[in-house]
Write a protein that holds these residues in place. Structure first.
Motif, mmCIF file in Angstrom:
data_model
loop_
_atom_site.group_PDB
_atom_site.id
_atom_site.type_symbol
_atom_site.label_atom_id
_atom_site.label_comp_id
_atom_site.label_asym_id
_atom_site.label_seq_id
_atom_site.Cartn_x
_atom_site.Cartn_y
_atom_site.Cartn_z
ATOM 1 N N HIS A 81 0.964 -1.057 -0.037
ATOM 2 C CA HIS A 81 -0.091 0.069 0.073
ATOM 3 C C HIS A 81 0.755 1.455 0.012
ATOM 4 C CE1 HIS A 81 -4.309 0.455 0.670
ATOM 5 N NE2 HIS A 81 -4.158 1.738 0.393
ATOM 6 N N GLY A 82 1.916 1.708 0.033
ATOM 7 C CA GLY A 82 3.000 2.066 -0.614
ATOM 8 C C GLY A 82 2.879 2.516 -1.841
ATOM 9 N N ASN A 83 4.853 3.046 -2.343
ATOM 10 C CA ASN A 83 5.252 3.455 -3.448
ATOM 11 C C ASN A 83 5.769 1.991 -4.039
ATOM 12 O OD1 ASN A 83 4.445 5.815 -2.603
ATOM 13 N ND2 ASN A 83 5.760 6.482 -1.862
ATOM 14 N N GLU A 84 5.877 0.926 -3.446
ATOM 15 C CA GLU A 84 6.471 -0.532 -4.072
ATOM 16 C C GLU A 84 6.697 -0.048 -5.432
ATOM 17 O OE1 GLU A 84 4.010 -0.348 -2.166
ATOM 18 O OE2 GLU A 84 4.627 -0.481 -0.194
ATOM 19 N N ILE A 100 -0.723 -8.454 -3.744
ATOM 20 C CA ILE A 100 -2.014 -7.135 -4.366
ATOM 21 C C ILE A 100 -1.180 -5.749 -4.246
ATOM 22 C CG2 ILE A 100 -4.276 -6.249 -4.118
ATOM 23 C CD1 ILE A 100 -4.960 -8.398 -1.896
ATOM 24 N N LYS A 101 -1.153 -4.883 -5.338
ATOM 25 C CA LYS A 101 -0.049 -3.951 -5.611
ATOM 26 C C LYS A 101 -0.983 -3.009 -5.729
ATOM 27 C CE LYS A 101 2.851 -0.715 -5.264
ATOM 28 N NZ LYS A 101 2.104 0.316 -4.659
ATOM 29 N N VAL A 102 -1.465 -2.056 -4.765
ATOM 30 C CA VAL A 102 -2.110 -1.242 -3.818
ATOM 31 C C VAL A 102 -1.905 0.403 -5.442
ATOM 32 C CG1 VAL A 102 -3.192 1.164 -2.704
ATOM 33 C CG2 VAL A 102 -3.360 -1.344 -1.967
ATOM 34 N N PHE A 126 -7.417 -0.446 -5.896
ATOM 35 C CA PHE A 126 -7.623 0.573 -6.691
ATOM 36 C C PHE A 126 -8.512 2.192 -5.306
ATOM 37 C CE2 PHE A 126 -7.438 -1.035 -10.893
ATOM 38 C CZ PHE A 126 -6.261 -0.313 -11.094
ATOM 39 N N ASP A 127 -7.370 2.627 -4.548
ATOM 40 C CA ASP A 127 -7.648 2.977 -3.488
ATOM 41 C C ASP A 127 -7.906 4.410 -3.407
ATOM 42 O OD1 ASP A 127 -9.030 3.799 -1.048
ATOM 43 O OD2 ASP A 127 -7.061 2.967 0.171
ATOM 44 N N GLU A 151 -5.324 -6.802 -18.803
ATOM 45 C CA GLU A 151 -6.685 -8.195 -17.651
ATOM 46 C C GLU A 151 -6.356 -8.176 -16.416
ATOM 47 O OE1 GLU A 151 -9.605 -8.838 -19.404
ATOM 48 O OE2 GLU A 151 -8.379 -7.964 -21.334
ATOM 49 N N LYS A 152 -5.970 -7.738 -15.773
ATOM 50 C CA LYS A 152 -5.159 -8.121 -14.435
ATOM 51 C C LYS A 152 -6.045 -8.307 -13.257
ATOM 52 C CE LYS A 152 -1.618 -9.610 -13.200
ATOM 53 N NZ LYS A 152 -0.809 -10.508 -12.904
ATOM 54 N N PRO A 153 -6.919 -8.910 -12.976
ATOM 55 C CA PRO A 153 -8.365 -8.957 -11.613
ATOM 56 C C PRO A 153 -7.786 -7.371 -10.940
ATOM 57 C CG PRO A 153 -7.198 -10.728 -11.227
ATOM 58 C CD PRO A 153 -6.142 -10.148 -11.940
ATOM 59 N N PHE A 154 -8.849 -6.914 -10.501
ATOM 60 C CA PHE A 154 -8.531 -5.871 -9.307
ATOM 61 C C PHE A 154 -9.309 -5.975 -8.275
ATOM 62 C CE2 PHE A 154 -11.437 -3.617 -12.332
ATOM 63 C CZ PHE A 154 -12.066 -2.871 -11.720
ATOM 64 N N PHE A 155 -9.209 -5.295 -6.904
ATOM 65 C CA PHE A 155 -9.835 -4.789 -5.819
ATOM 66 C C PHE A 155 -10.530 -3.860 -6.037
ATOM 67 C CE2 PHE A 155 -9.111 -8.743 -2.651
ATOM 68 C CZ PHE A 155 -7.708 -9.265 -3.787
ATOM 69 N N LEU A 156 -12.289 -3.471 -5.987
ATOM 70 C CA LEU A 156 -12.153 -1.652 -5.639
ATOM 71 C C LEU A 156 -12.630 -1.433 -4.573
ATOM 72 C CD1 LEU A 156 -13.497 0.384 -7.108
ATOM 73 C CD2 LEU A 156 -15.612 -0.109 -7.385
ATOM 74 N N SER A 157 -11.266 -0.429 -3.768
ATOM 75 C CA SER A 157 -11.682 -0.247 -2.655
ATOM 76 C C SER A 157 -11.965 1.723 -2.138
ATOM 77 C CB SER A 157 -10.554 -0.468 -2.065
ATOM 78 O OG SER A 157 -10.657 -0.063 -0.371
ATOM 79 N N GLY A 158 -12.185 2.254 -1.071
ATOM 80 C CA GLY A 158 -11.668 3.383 -0.742
ATOM 81 C C GLY A 158 -13.265 3.546 -0.758
#
Ligand SMILES: O=C(O)c1ccccc1N[C@@H]1O[C@H](COP(=O)(O)O)[C@@H](O)[C@H]1O
Length: 213
Positions: A81-84, A100-102, A126-127, A151-158
């Motif tokens: 969840h940073g700048n990795e 999971i990259k945010v 995506f936050d 195509e990479k699946p994502f989580f919807l957040s925030g």
């Protein structure tokens, strides 16, 4: 019926972890960032059903720290969840966990800037861009995600809470929602920092189900 997965994040208290596990979320998240009121400081995570995947959330931590937490808490997934960097994600993946990259989204977002990550992470999340790296409790304009080209699946957040159910329903009418595998919730379901309301989450889960999300 889409049947999107549910991630409940920011768990901290043993009895609350056990209580929320009875809702059978797909993922439970634990924050490993000392500045957060949700920072996880238990020695161990109580026994939870194996079907619930344990996600550790880190902000620019050392790889050593991540590996030690993965082993201590038997984490299945690491949420960065940073700048990795891409190389950093690649190195974390070598330890056999999913990544999971945010990316935090402001008024606009250029998805070409994350192209290099596609090969080296399992999911994006995506936050909302805010004062804190995460847990700001505010939503962003999900229309921006309609431009997501991979195509990479994502989580919807925030900042997702009960009041977002209609918006989630609309979002799932869009083409890009086929790639959204999970809804991620956190601060909007708390009765005090890190303490999640079982009643509110149960109702939310039911609403997702009733709305065929
Ligand atoms: O919740 C935190 O304190 C936190 C701290 C540092 C990094 C991430 C954090 N939480 C993550 O933020 C998103 C969105 O949370 P919210 O719904 O806006 O409260 C969620 O993925 C949490 O994992």
């Amino acid at each position: 019926m889409k049947n999107v997965k549910l991630k409940i994040c920011g768990m901290k208290y043993p009895e609350n972890i056990e209580e929320i596990s009875t809702l059978n979320p797909d993922y439970l998240g634990f924050i490993f960032w000392e500045k957060s009121s949700r920072n996880m400081n238990l020695e161990t995570i109580p026994e939870i059903p194996r079907s619930i995947r344990k996600v550790g959330v880190f902000v620019n931590a050392s790889i050593q720290d991540i590996i030690s937490k993965v082993n201590q808490y038997q984490l299945d997934i690491v949420q960065l969840h940073g700048n990795e960097s891409v190389t950093y994600c690649k190195n974390v993946k070598k330890f056999g966990v999913e990544v999971i990259k945010v990316f935090s989204i402001g008024d606009k977002f250029d998805f070409t800037t994350i192209k290099e990550y596609v090969l080296f992470v399992d999911y994006f999340l995506f936050d909302t861009k805010g004062k804190l790296p995460g847990g700001n409790g505010i939503t962003f304009d999900w229309k921006i995600v309609e431009n997501y080209p991979y195509e990479k699946p994502f989580f919807l957040s925030g900042g997702i809470g009960k009041t977002e159910v209609d918006a989630i329903k609309d979002f799932f009418k869009t083409d890009v929602a086929k790639k959204c595998i999970a809804i991620d919730v956190n601060s909007r379901f708390e009765t005090k920092p890190a303490y999640k309301s079982e009643i509110k989450l149960r109702k939310f889960k039911k609403l997702l189900y009733e709305n065929e999300i």
